[in-house]
Scaffold this active site. Structure first.
Site, PDB file in Angstrom:
ATOM      1  N   CYS A   1      24.919  21.796  44.917  1.00  0.00           N
ATOM      2  CA  CYS A   1      24.769  21.144  46.222  1.00  0.00           C
ATOM      3  C   CYS A   1      26.096  21.179  46.983  1.00  0.00           C
ATOM      4  O   CYS A   1      27.171  21.003  46.411  1.00  0.00           O
ATOM      5  CB  CYS A   1      24.316  19.706  46.041  1.00  0.00           C
TER       6      CYS A   1
ATOM      7  N   CYS B   1      29.142  14.049  47.133  1.00  0.00           N
ATOM      8  CA  CYS B   1      28.843  12.666  46.715  1.00  0.00           C
ATOM      9  C   CYS B   1      29.510  12.367  45.366  1.00  0.00           C
ATOM     10  O   CYS B   1      29.229  13.059  44.367  1.00  0.00           O
ATOM     11  CB  CYS B   1      27.345  12.463  46.618  1.00  0.00           C
TER      12      CYS B   1
ATOM     13  N   CYS C   1      27.475  12.099  41.991  1.00  0.00           N
ATOM     14  CA  CYS C   1      26.361  13.005  41.694  1.00  0.00           C
ATOM     15  C   CYS C   1      26.739  14.172  40.790  1.00  0.00           C
ATOM     16  O   CYS C   1      27.727  14.877  41.023  1.00  0.00           O
ATOM     17  CB  CYS C   1      25.763  13.526  42.992  1.00  0.00           C
TER      18      CYS C   1
ATOM     19  N   CYS D   1       7.463  12.075  42.906  1.00  0.00           N
ATOM     20  CA  CYS D   1       8.619  12.235  43.799  1.00  0.00           C
ATOM     21  C   CYS D   1       9.373  13.505  43.432  1.00  0.00           C
ATOM     22  O   CYS D   1       9.765  13.677  42.271  1.00  0.00           O
ATOM     23  CB  CYS D   1       9.587  11.071  43.637  1.00  0.00           C
TER      24      CYS D   1
ATOM     25  N   CYS E   1       6.184  11.991  47.453  1.00  0.00           N
ATOM     26  CA  CYS E   1       7.470  11.597  48.016  1.00  0.00           C
ATOM     27  C   CYS E   1       8.402  12.779  47.812  1.00  0.00           C
ATOM     28  O   CYS E   1       8.351  13.422  46.758  1.00  0.00           O
ATOM     29  CB  CYS E   1       8.013  10.373  47.277  1.00  0.00           C
TER      30      CYS E   1
ATOM     31  N   CYS F   1      11.526   5.484  52.167  1.00  0.00           N
ATOM     32  CA  CYS F   1      12.062   4.986  50.902  1.00  0.00           C
ATOM     33  C   CYS F   1      13.574   5.094  51.039  1.00  0.00           C
ATOM     34  O   CYS F   1      14.107   6.198  51.148  1.00  0.00           O
ATOM     35  CB  CYS F   1      11.546   5.860  49.758  1.00  0.00           C
TER      36      CYS F   1
ATOM     37  N   ARG G   1      12.601  -1.138  44.110  1.00  0.00           N
ATOM     38  CA  ARG G   1      12.519  -0.359  42.866  1.00  0.00           C
ATOM     39  C   ARG G   1      13.786  -0.490  42.034  1.00  0.00           C
ATOM     40  O   ARG G   1      14.897  -0.216  42.507  1.00  0.00           O
ATOM     41  CB  ARG G   1      12.246   1.119  43.170  1.00  0.00           C
TER      42      ARG G   1
HETATM   43  N1  SAM Z   1      20.215  15.641  47.985  1.00  0.00           N
HETATM   44  C1  SAM Z   1      19.385  14.642  48.503  1.00  0.00           C
HETATM   45  C2  SAM Z   1      20.139  13.432  48.982  1.00  0.00           C
HETATM   46  O1  SAM Z   1      21.241  13.187  48.499  1.00  0.00           O
HETATM   47  O2  SAM Z   1      19.598  12.736  49.827  1.00  0.00           O
HETATM   48  C3  SAM Z   1      18.298  14.195  47.528  1.00  0.00           C
HETATM   49  C4  SAM Z   1      18.624  14.066  46.064  1.00  0.00           C
HETATM   50  S1  SAM Z   1      19.833  12.821  45.634  1.00  0.00           S
HETATM   51  C5  SAM Z   1      20.110  13.159  43.933  1.00  0.00           C
HETATM   52  C6  SAM Z   1      18.905  11.301  45.712  1.00  0.00           C
HETATM   53  C7  SAM Z   1      19.602  10.011  45.442  1.00  0.00           C
HETATM   54  O3  SAM Z   1      19.843   9.858  44.063  1.00  0.00           O
HETATM   55  C8  SAM Z   1      20.954   9.791  46.058  1.00  0.00           C
HETATM   56  O4  SAM Z   1      20.878   9.385  47.388  1.00  0.00           O
HETATM   57  C9  SAM Z   1      21.529   8.683  45.202  1.00  0.00           C
HETATM   58  O5  SAM Z   1      21.229   7.415  45.752  1.00  0.00           O
HETATM   59  C10 SAM Z   1      20.798   8.852  43.877  1.00  0.00           C
HETATM   60  N2  SAM Z   1      21.730   9.257  42.813  1.00  0.00           N
HETATM   61  C11 SAM Z   1      22.265  10.474  42.642  1.00  0.00           C
HETATM   62  N3  SAM Z   1      23.097  10.502  41.581  1.00  0.00           N
HETATM   63  C12 SAM Z   1      23.088   9.242  41.072  1.00  0.00           C
HETATM   64  C13 SAM Z   1      23.747   8.637  39.965  1.00  0.00           C
HETATM   65  N4  SAM Z   1      24.596   9.304  39.198  1.00  0.00           N
HETATM   66  N5  SAM Z   1      23.516   7.332  39.727  1.00  0.00           N
HETATM   67  C14 SAM Z   1      22.659   6.643  40.507  1.00  0.00           C
HETATM   68  N6  SAM Z   1      21.995   7.168  41.554  1.00  0.00           N
HETATM   69  C15 SAM Z   1      22.214   8.455  41.845  1.00  0.00           C
HETATM   70 FE1  SF4 Z   2      23.771  16.755  46.891  1.00  0.00          FE
HETATM   71 FE2  SF4 Z   2      23.781  14.969  44.924  1.00  0.00          FE
HETATM   72 FE3  SF4 Z   2      24.787  14.314  47.277  1.00  0.00          FE
HETATM   73 FE4  SF4 Z   2      22.113  14.678  47.026  1.00  0.00          FE
HETATM   74  S1  SF4 Z   2      23.336  13.077  46.058  1.00  0.00           S
HETATM   75  S2  SF4 Z   2      23.436  15.433  48.662  1.00  0.00           S
HETATM   76  S3  SF4 Z   2      22.094  16.289  45.466  1.00  0.00           S
HETATM   77  S4  SF4 Z   2      25.594  15.899  45.899  1.00  0.00           S
END
Ligand code: SAM
Ligand code: SF4
Ligand code: DTB
Length: 338
Positions: A56, A60, A63, A100, A131, A191, A263
């Site tokens: 990606c 973040c 992530c 989802c 979703c 959501c 949730r």
């Molecule tokens: N890439 C898209 C986005 O960021 O909107 C969708 C997938 S992203 C993995 C979805 C959500 O998963 C993120 O907004 C975050 O809130 C949650 N998430 C991701 N990594 C996480 C982690 N290590 N612990 C808790 N929540 C996490």
């Molecule tokens: Fe990409 Fe992870 Fe951020 Fe979603 S949460 S935008 S998958 S880096």
């Protein structure tokens, strides 16, 4: 939808005052609000599938899927339709009412969006709610998803606007709000929630909740995630959040957004049964069900079934949509676990 008991004008001090309440008072209040709108012994379950994993472009800090972090994750291109249908069929058999699908994109291309549209249509064809979470959308893309029959779009605010830049630098809080606006405008259920335990303060948690509660309409579903610490991400090694602080935040989410499904999302493998029970008491009424989240583990289905049985809670059988549409208290049927 605006109801007389739902407010959209919370200020930070009021929310901090709720978080500051003695624990017993706060949980009692949250449970009382919960009972006005929901069957307290019924839990909605959704199952997650990562349809595109890793690489990606965003950064973040929490992530595993950011191309900028070395997490040793196995990357996966967009899954073929038949694999998605297979996973959804299995999820339906185990009792999930919503499927989802998550993709590690900053935003989808129009071409990829068409492939996701096919997935949405196929999963709907199985009689499940759908979703997706695909990153930022344009107005037109949100419209296309609505046409495809999408029920929910997940797009988290993730944290307070004041803390946002410490966690993500490749997009802004405002970008997130814009996508939510496009989704809402199309009449897709929203959501949206966030992550706790990233080193934010109580005031930051209050600020994130204020942003969610003061949206023009409350998200129908509010996922509260506990950070899953993934080795190789910048947030790995962050001091762990006091479990009671997590429960407090769930309770305040319930009070601020009385008709939303709250949730208890990522992070349950790190929680014991007692803590999860406290979260349900504080008004959480939805979980991700099935042994995998997107790239990390979730409790085994059997373990959840055993917990639900011990607590006397049942899977909600009706769809959230019916509940929202009828506005009916306790309108759904529940199936006893065990
Ligand atoms: N890439 C898209 C986005 O960021 O909107 C969708 C997938 S992203 C993995 C979805 C959500 O998963 C993120 O907004 C975050 O809130 C949650 N998430 C991701 N990594 C996480 C982690 N290590 N612990 C808790 N929540 C996490
Ligand atoms: Fe990409 Fe992870 Fe951020 Fe979603 S949460 S935008 S998958 S880096
Ligand atoms: C949400 O709020 N939590 C889910 C879902 N929306 C997409 C994702 C949790 C991801 C946890 C870390 C992982 O498995 O990669």
């Amino acid at each position: 939808m605006n109801h007389s008991d739902t407010r959209h004008d919370w200020d930070l001090e009021q929310i901090v005052a709720l978080l500051d309440l003695p624990f017993n008072d706060l949980v009692f209040r949250a449970q009382s609000v919960h009972r006005e709108h929901f069957d307290p012994n019924s839990i909605q379950v959704s199952t997650l599938l990562s349809i595109k994993t890793g690489s990606c472009a965003e950064d973040c800090g929490y992530c595993s899927q950011s191309a900028r972090h070395q997490t040793g994750l196995e990357k996966e291109k967009l899954l073929p339709l038949d694999e998605v249908v297979k996973a959804a069929t299995t999820a339906r058999k185990s009792g999930a009412t919503r499927f989802c699908m998550g993709a590690a994109w900053r935003n989808p291309t129009d071409k990829n969006l068409e492939r996701v549209v096919e997935m949405i249509q196929a999963v709907r064809g199985l009689g499940m709610e759908t979703c997706v979470t695909l990153g930022m959308l344009t107005d037109e893309q949100a419209q296309r998803l609505k046409q495809a029959g999408l029920d929910y779009y997940n797009h988290n605010l993730d944290t307070a606007p004041e803390f946002y830049g410490k966690v993500i630098t490749t997009r802004t809080f405002q970008d997130r709000l814009e996508t939510l606006e496009y989704v809402r405008r199309q009449g897709i259920n929203v959501c949206s929630g966030g992550i706790l335990g990233m080193g934010e303060s109580r005031q930051d948690r209050a600020s994130m909740l204020r942003e969610l509660a003061n949206l023009p309409a409350h998200p129908e579903s509010v996922p509260i995630n506990l950070l899953v610490q993934v080795e190789g991400t910048p947030l790995f090694g962050t001091d762990e959040l006091d479990p009671f602080e997590f429960v407090r935040t769930i309770a305040v989410a319930r009070i601020l957004m009385p008709r939303s499904y709250v949730r208890l999302s990522a992070g349950r493998t790190e929680m014991n049964d007692q803590m999860q029970a406290l979260c349900f008491l504080a008004g959480a009424n939805s979980v991700f069900y099935g042994e995998r989240l997107l790239t990390t583990d979730n409790p085994e289905a059997n373990q959840d079934l055993a917990l639900f049985k011990r607590l006397g809670v049942a899977f909600e059988e009706h769809t959230e949509l019916q509940a929202v549409e009828t506005g009916c208290k306790n309108s759904g049927r529940s199936s006893a676990v065990g």
